[in-house]
Design a protein around this motif. Structure first.
Motif, PDB file in Angstrom:
ATOM      1  N   TYR A   1       0.845  -1.199   0.000  1.00  0.00           N
ATOM      2  CA  TYR A   1       0.000   0.000   0.000  1.00  0.00           C
ATOM      3  C   TYR A   1       0.882   1.251   0.000  1.00  0.00           C
ATOM      4  CZ  TYR A   1      -3.156   3.602   1.796  1.00  0.00           C
ATOM      5  OH  TYR A   1      -3.864   4.758   1.980  1.00  0.00           O
ATOM      6  N   ASP A   2       1.933   1.240   0.832  1.00  0.00           N
ATOM      7  CA  ASP A   2       2.840   2.392   0.900  1.00  0.00           C
ATOM      8  C   ASP A   2       3.562   2.611  -0.424  1.00  0.00           C
ATOM      9  OD1 ASP A   2       2.092   2.726   3.495  1.00  0.00           O
ATOM     10  OD2 ASP A   2       3.912   1.870   4.374  1.00  0.00           O
ATOM     11  N   PHE A   3       3.823   1.532  -1.149  1.00  0.00           N
ATOM     12  CA  PHE A   3       4.466   1.645  -2.461  1.00  0.00           C
ATOM     13  C   PHE A   3       3.601   2.477  -3.407  1.00  0.00           C
ATOM     14  CE2 PHE A   3       4.121  -0.303  -6.749  1.00  0.00           C
ATOM     15  CZ  PHE A   3       5.288   0.208  -7.301  1.00  0.00           C
ATOM     16  N   PHE A   4       2.321   2.184  -3.451  1.00  0.00           N
ATOM     17  CA  PHE A   4       1.423   2.931  -4.335  1.00  0.00           C
ATOM     18  C   PHE A   4       1.274   4.377  -3.876  1.00  0.00           C
ATOM     19  CE2 PHE A   4      -0.080  -1.473  -5.159  1.00  0.00           C
ATOM     20  CZ  PHE A   4       0.135  -1.496  -6.534  1.00  0.00           C
ATOM     21  N   MET A   5       1.240   4.597  -2.552  1.00  0.00           N
ATOM     22  CA  MET A   5       1.079   5.956  -2.038  1.00  0.00           C
ATOM     23  C   MET A   5       2.317   6.811  -2.303  1.00  0.00           C
ATOM     24  SD  MET A   5      -1.979   6.287  -0.861  1.00  0.00           S
ATOM     25  CE  MET A   5      -2.421   5.245  -2.284  1.00  0.00           C
ATOM     26  N   THR A   6       3.503   6.258  -2.012  1.00  0.00           N
ATOM     27  CA  THR A   6       4.732   7.032  -2.218  1.00  0.00           C
ATOM     28  C   THR A   6       5.014   7.244  -3.698  1.00  0.00           C
ATOM     29  OG1 THR A   6       5.991   4.961  -2.006  1.00  0.00           O
ATOM     30  CG2 THR A   6       5.807   6.344  -0.042  1.00  0.00           C
ATOM     31  N   ARG A   7       4.529   6.326  -4.521  1.00  0.00           N
ATOM     32  CA  ARG A   7       4.688   6.514  -5.962  1.00  0.00           C
ATOM     33  C   ARG A   7       3.893   7.719  -6.435  1.00  0.00           C
ATOM     34  NH1 ARG A   7       3.472   1.799 -10.498  1.00  0.00           N
ATOM     35  NH2 ARG A   7       4.604   2.797 -12.221  1.00  0.00           N
ATOM     36  N   LYS A   8       2.794   8.010  -5.735  1.00  0.00           N
ATOM     37  CA  LYS A   8       1.965   9.180  -6.052  1.00  0.00           C
ATOM     38  C   LYS A   8       2.361  10.397  -5.211  1.00  0.00           C
ATOM     39  CE  LYS A   8      -2.060   6.282  -7.120  1.00  0.00           C
ATOM     40  NZ  LYS A   8      -3.460   5.946  -6.741  1.00  0.00           N
ATOM     41  N   ASN A   9       3.492  10.264  -4.466  1.00  0.00           N
ATOM     42  CA  ASN A   9       3.976  11.332  -3.582  1.00  0.00           C
ATOM     43  C   ASN A   9       3.007  11.653  -2.451  1.00  0.00           C
ATOM     44  OD1 ASN A   9       6.352  11.697  -5.090  1.00  0.00           O
ATOM     45  ND2 ASN A   9       5.293  13.066  -6.517  1.00  0.00           N
ATOM     46  N   ARG A  10       2.184  10.685  -2.082  1.00  0.00           N
ATOM     47  CA  ARG A  10       1.271  10.851  -0.953  1.00  0.00           C
ATOM     48  C   ARG A  10       1.926  10.296   0.320  1.00  0.00           C
ATOM     49  NH1 ARG A  10      -3.985  11.928  -1.735  1.00  0.00           N
ATOM     50  NH2 ARG A  10      -3.753  12.444   0.475  1.00  0.00           N
ATOM     51  N   TYR A  11       2.979  10.958   0.770  1.00  0.00           N
ATOM     52  CA  TYR A  11       3.740  10.475   1.923  1.00  0.00           C
ATOM     53  C   TYR A  11       2.937  10.558   3.221  1.00  0.00           C
ATOM     54  CZ  TYR A  11       7.484  11.011  -1.479  1.00  0.00           C
ATOM     55  OH  TYR A  11       8.247  10.909  -2.607  1.00  0.00           O
ATOM     56  N   ASP A  12       1.906  11.394   3.224  1.00  0.00           N
ATOM     57  CA  ASP A  12       1.066  11.503   4.408  1.00  0.00           C
ATOM     58  C   ASP A  12       0.190  10.271   4.607  1.00  0.00           C
ATOM     59  OD1 ASP A  12      -0.163  12.437   1.962  1.00  0.00           O
ATOM     60  OD2 ASP A  12      -1.898  12.995   3.169  1.00  0.00           O
ATOM     61  N   LYS A  13       0.092   9.424   3.578  1.00  0.00           N
ATOM     62  CA  LYS A  13      -0.755   8.233   3.646  1.00  0.00           C
ATOM     63  C   LYS A  13       0.033   6.964   4.017  1.00  0.00           C
ATOM     64  CE  LYS A  13      -4.630  10.173   2.266  1.00  0.00           C
ATOM     65  NZ  LYS A  13      -5.844  10.181   3.107  1.00  0.00           N
ATOM     66  N   VAL A  14       1.332   7.109   4.230  1.00  0.00           N
ATOM     67  CA  VAL A  14       2.164   5.948   4.544  1.00  0.00           C
ATOM     68  C   VAL A  14       1.700   5.296   5.843  1.00  0.00           C
ATOM     69  CG1 VAL A  14       4.489   5.202   5.189  1.00  0.00           C
ATOM     70  CG2 VAL A  14       4.170   6.794   3.292  1.00  0.00           C
ATOM     71  N   LYS A  15       1.528   3.968   5.789  1.00  0.00           N
ATOM     72  CA  LYS A  15       1.023   3.221   6.947  1.00  0.00           C
ATOM     73  C   LYS A  15       2.137   2.659   7.828  1.00  0.00           C
ATOM     74  CE  LYS A  15      -3.381   3.542   5.882  1.00  0.00           C
ATOM     75  NZ  LYS A  15      -4.322   4.310   6.730  1.00  0.00           N
TER      76      LYS A  15
END
Length: 396
Positions: free
Chosen positions: A248-262
Motif C-alpha cells: 500500500y505504501d508503495f502505491f502511495m509514495t509513488r503518487k507522492n502521498r507520503y502523508d498516507k504511509v502506513k
C-alpha cells in the motif's frame, strides 16, 4: 533300523528348524534404515507421526519401526556440520539430486525422497523389506562440505535482508537524523570519527538485541513442536500484514502521498526521537571547542544506542523474521549469519555518511531518498512476502 532312520529324520528336521529360526533372527537383527531430517522441517514432523497409512499426533514412526525390529539411524542435518556432510555423501552415493531436501529414508540400495515416497514405501512394505538388505557403502570425503543450494540461498537472503533493512523507511529517518549531526563541524576528521562512532553504536546495539532474541529462541530449539508451530504462524501472519502495508505504501509514495504511509513509527516515538536529536545536537553544537573530542564521541555513541532502541519497532520487523529463521542453524553458523546481517544493515549508513562528508549535502541526500521511497517500499513488500510464504510452506 527304522528307529535309527526315524531319529535321524527327526534330528535333521529339528536342525533345519534351528537354522531357519537362527537365520530369521539374524535377518531381523540386521534390519536397518538411515533417516535424514531437520528440526525446522514441519513436513518431517508430520511424517514422524505417520506409519501404515495412519496419522496421529502422538505416533512416532521411528519408534514403531524400532519396535518391529528395524534399526533406525536418524540424523538431523541442522544440529551439526558432520550430519550435513553425511547427508551430502548419502545423496551422492545413491544418485539422489544434490538439491533434494529432507525428509529422506535410505534402505538397502534405494532412497525414498520426500513425504509421498516415504509414505508409499511404508504402505507397500518396500522400506521394511529393503531394511534387511545391506546399505550401500557411503564415505564422507575429507574436506567436503555441505553445499546444498538451500544453505547458499539462505545465507544470501540474510545478507540481502540486512541490506534492505538498512533502507527501511524507519531506518532512513534514522539515517537522516544521523546526517544532520554532521553539520556541527567543518573538520572532516571529526566528522569521520563521529560517523564511525554513530554507526558502531547502531551495529553494537542491534547485534546485542539480536543476540538476546537468538539466545531466547535457542532455548526452545529442541522443545515441543507446538511452540515452534505457534511462532511460525505468528511470523507468517505478521509478515503477511507487513507485506500488505508496504505494498500500500508503495502505491502511495509513488503518487507522492507520503502523508498516507502506513508502515512507519508511531507519532509519539517520532516526536520523542526529534527531541532527543535536538537536545543532543544542541549540546554538541554549543561551543564545541570547549568540549573534548572524547566527550563528543561519547554523546554520539549514546545517541546511536537510544535511537536504535526507539526505532526497533520498525527496523525490527525484518530482523525478527530472519532471527527466527537462523535460530535453527548450528549455533556457530547462527551467529555468523547474525553478524553478517548487522554488517549489511549498517552499509547504507556508511554510504550516507560518505555522501554527506564529501559535500553532497543533507538536503540532496534527503531528496534522493524521498524520490526513491517507492522502490524501497516495493522491495520491502517483496521481502515480507517471501518470508511469509516461506513460513506458510512450512506449516501448511
Amino acid at each position: 533300523m527304522h528307529m535309527k532312520l526315524l531319529k535321524l529324520t527327526i534330528t535333521g528336521f529339528l536342525f533345519f528348524l534351528f537354522l531357519l529360526t537362527t537365520t530369521t533372527s539374524v535377518s531381523a537383527e540386521n534390519q536397518k534404515v538411515v533417516h535424514f531430517t531437520d528440526s525446522q522441517c514441519l513436513i518431517c514432523l508430520e511424517l514422524k507421526g505417520y506409519i501404515n497409512g495412519e496419522y496421529t499426533e502422538d505416533a512416532d514412526y521411528i519408534k514403531k519401526m524400532e519396535d518391529a525390529g528395524i534399526e533406525v539411524e536418524s540424523y538431523d542435518i541442522l544440529t551439526s556440520a558432520e550430519n550435513a556432510d553425511l547427508f551430502t555423501a548419502y545423496k551422492a552415493t545413491y544418485n539422489v539430486d544434490k538439491e533434494a531436501a529432507v525428509p529422506i529414508v535410505f534402505a538397502g540400495d534405494q532412497a525414498f525422497v520426500g513425504l509421498d515416497e516415504i509414505r508409499e514405501g511404508f504402505d507397500d512394505g518396500s522400506i521394511t523389506s529393503l531394511s534387511s538388505e545391506e546399505l550401500l557403502d557411503v564415505s564422507v570425503i575429507e574436506g567436503a562440505t555441505y553445499t546444498n543450494i538451500t544453505g547458499v540461498v539462505g545465507f544470501l537472503t540474510v545478507l540481502a535482508a540486512g541490506f534492505l533493512d538498512g533502507f527501511n523507511p524507519c531506518a532512513i529517518a534514522m539515517l537522516l537524523l544521523f546526517v544532520s549531526l554532521l553539520g556541527f563541524s567543518e573538520n572532516k576528521r571529526v566528522l569521520i570519527l563521529v560517523s564511525v562512532t554513530y554507526i558502531f553504536a547502531l551495529f553494537i546495539s542491534y547485534f546485542l538485541i539480536g543476540t538476546f532474541l537468538l539466545n531466547f529462541l535457542l532455548q526452545f530449539k529442541a522443545e515441543a513442536e507446538l511452540i515452534n508451530r505457534i511462532i511460525s504462524w505468528f511470523v507468517a501472519i505478521l509478515c503477511s500484514f507487513l507485506f500488505l502495508f508496504n505494498l500500500y505504501d508503495f502505491f502511495m509514495t509513488r503518487k507522492n502521498r507520503y502523508d498516507k504511509v502506513k508502515n512507519q513509527l508511531p507519532k509519539f516515538i517520532q516526536r520523542f526521537n526529534k527531541k532527543i536529536i535536538k537536545r543532543f545536537t544542541a549540546v554538541i553544537n554549543d561551543d564545541t571547542n570547549k568540549k573534548g573530542l572524547f566527550t563528543i564521541l561519547v554523546l554520539t555513541f549514546v545517541l546511536g544506542v537510544l535511537l536504535s532502541v526507539t526505532e526497533l519497532i520498525c527496523t525490527g520487523q525484518i530482523y525478527l523474521g530472519i532471527i527466527y529463521g537462523i535460530h535453527y542453524l548450528e549455533t556457530f553458523y547462527a551467529y555468523i549469519a547474525l553478524i553478517s546481517y548487522n554488517i549489511m544493515f549498517v552499509v547504507p549508513l556508511i554510504a550516507i555518511a560518505v555522501i554527506a562528508i564529501r559535500g553532497k549535502g543533507i538536503v540532496s541526500t534527503s531528496n534522493w531518498i524521498r524520490e526513491h521511497m517507492h522502490i524501497i517500499k516495493f522491495f520491502n513488500a517483496m521481502l515480507f512476502l517471501i518470508i511469509a510464504l516461506y513460513y506458510f510452506s512450512r506449516i501448511i
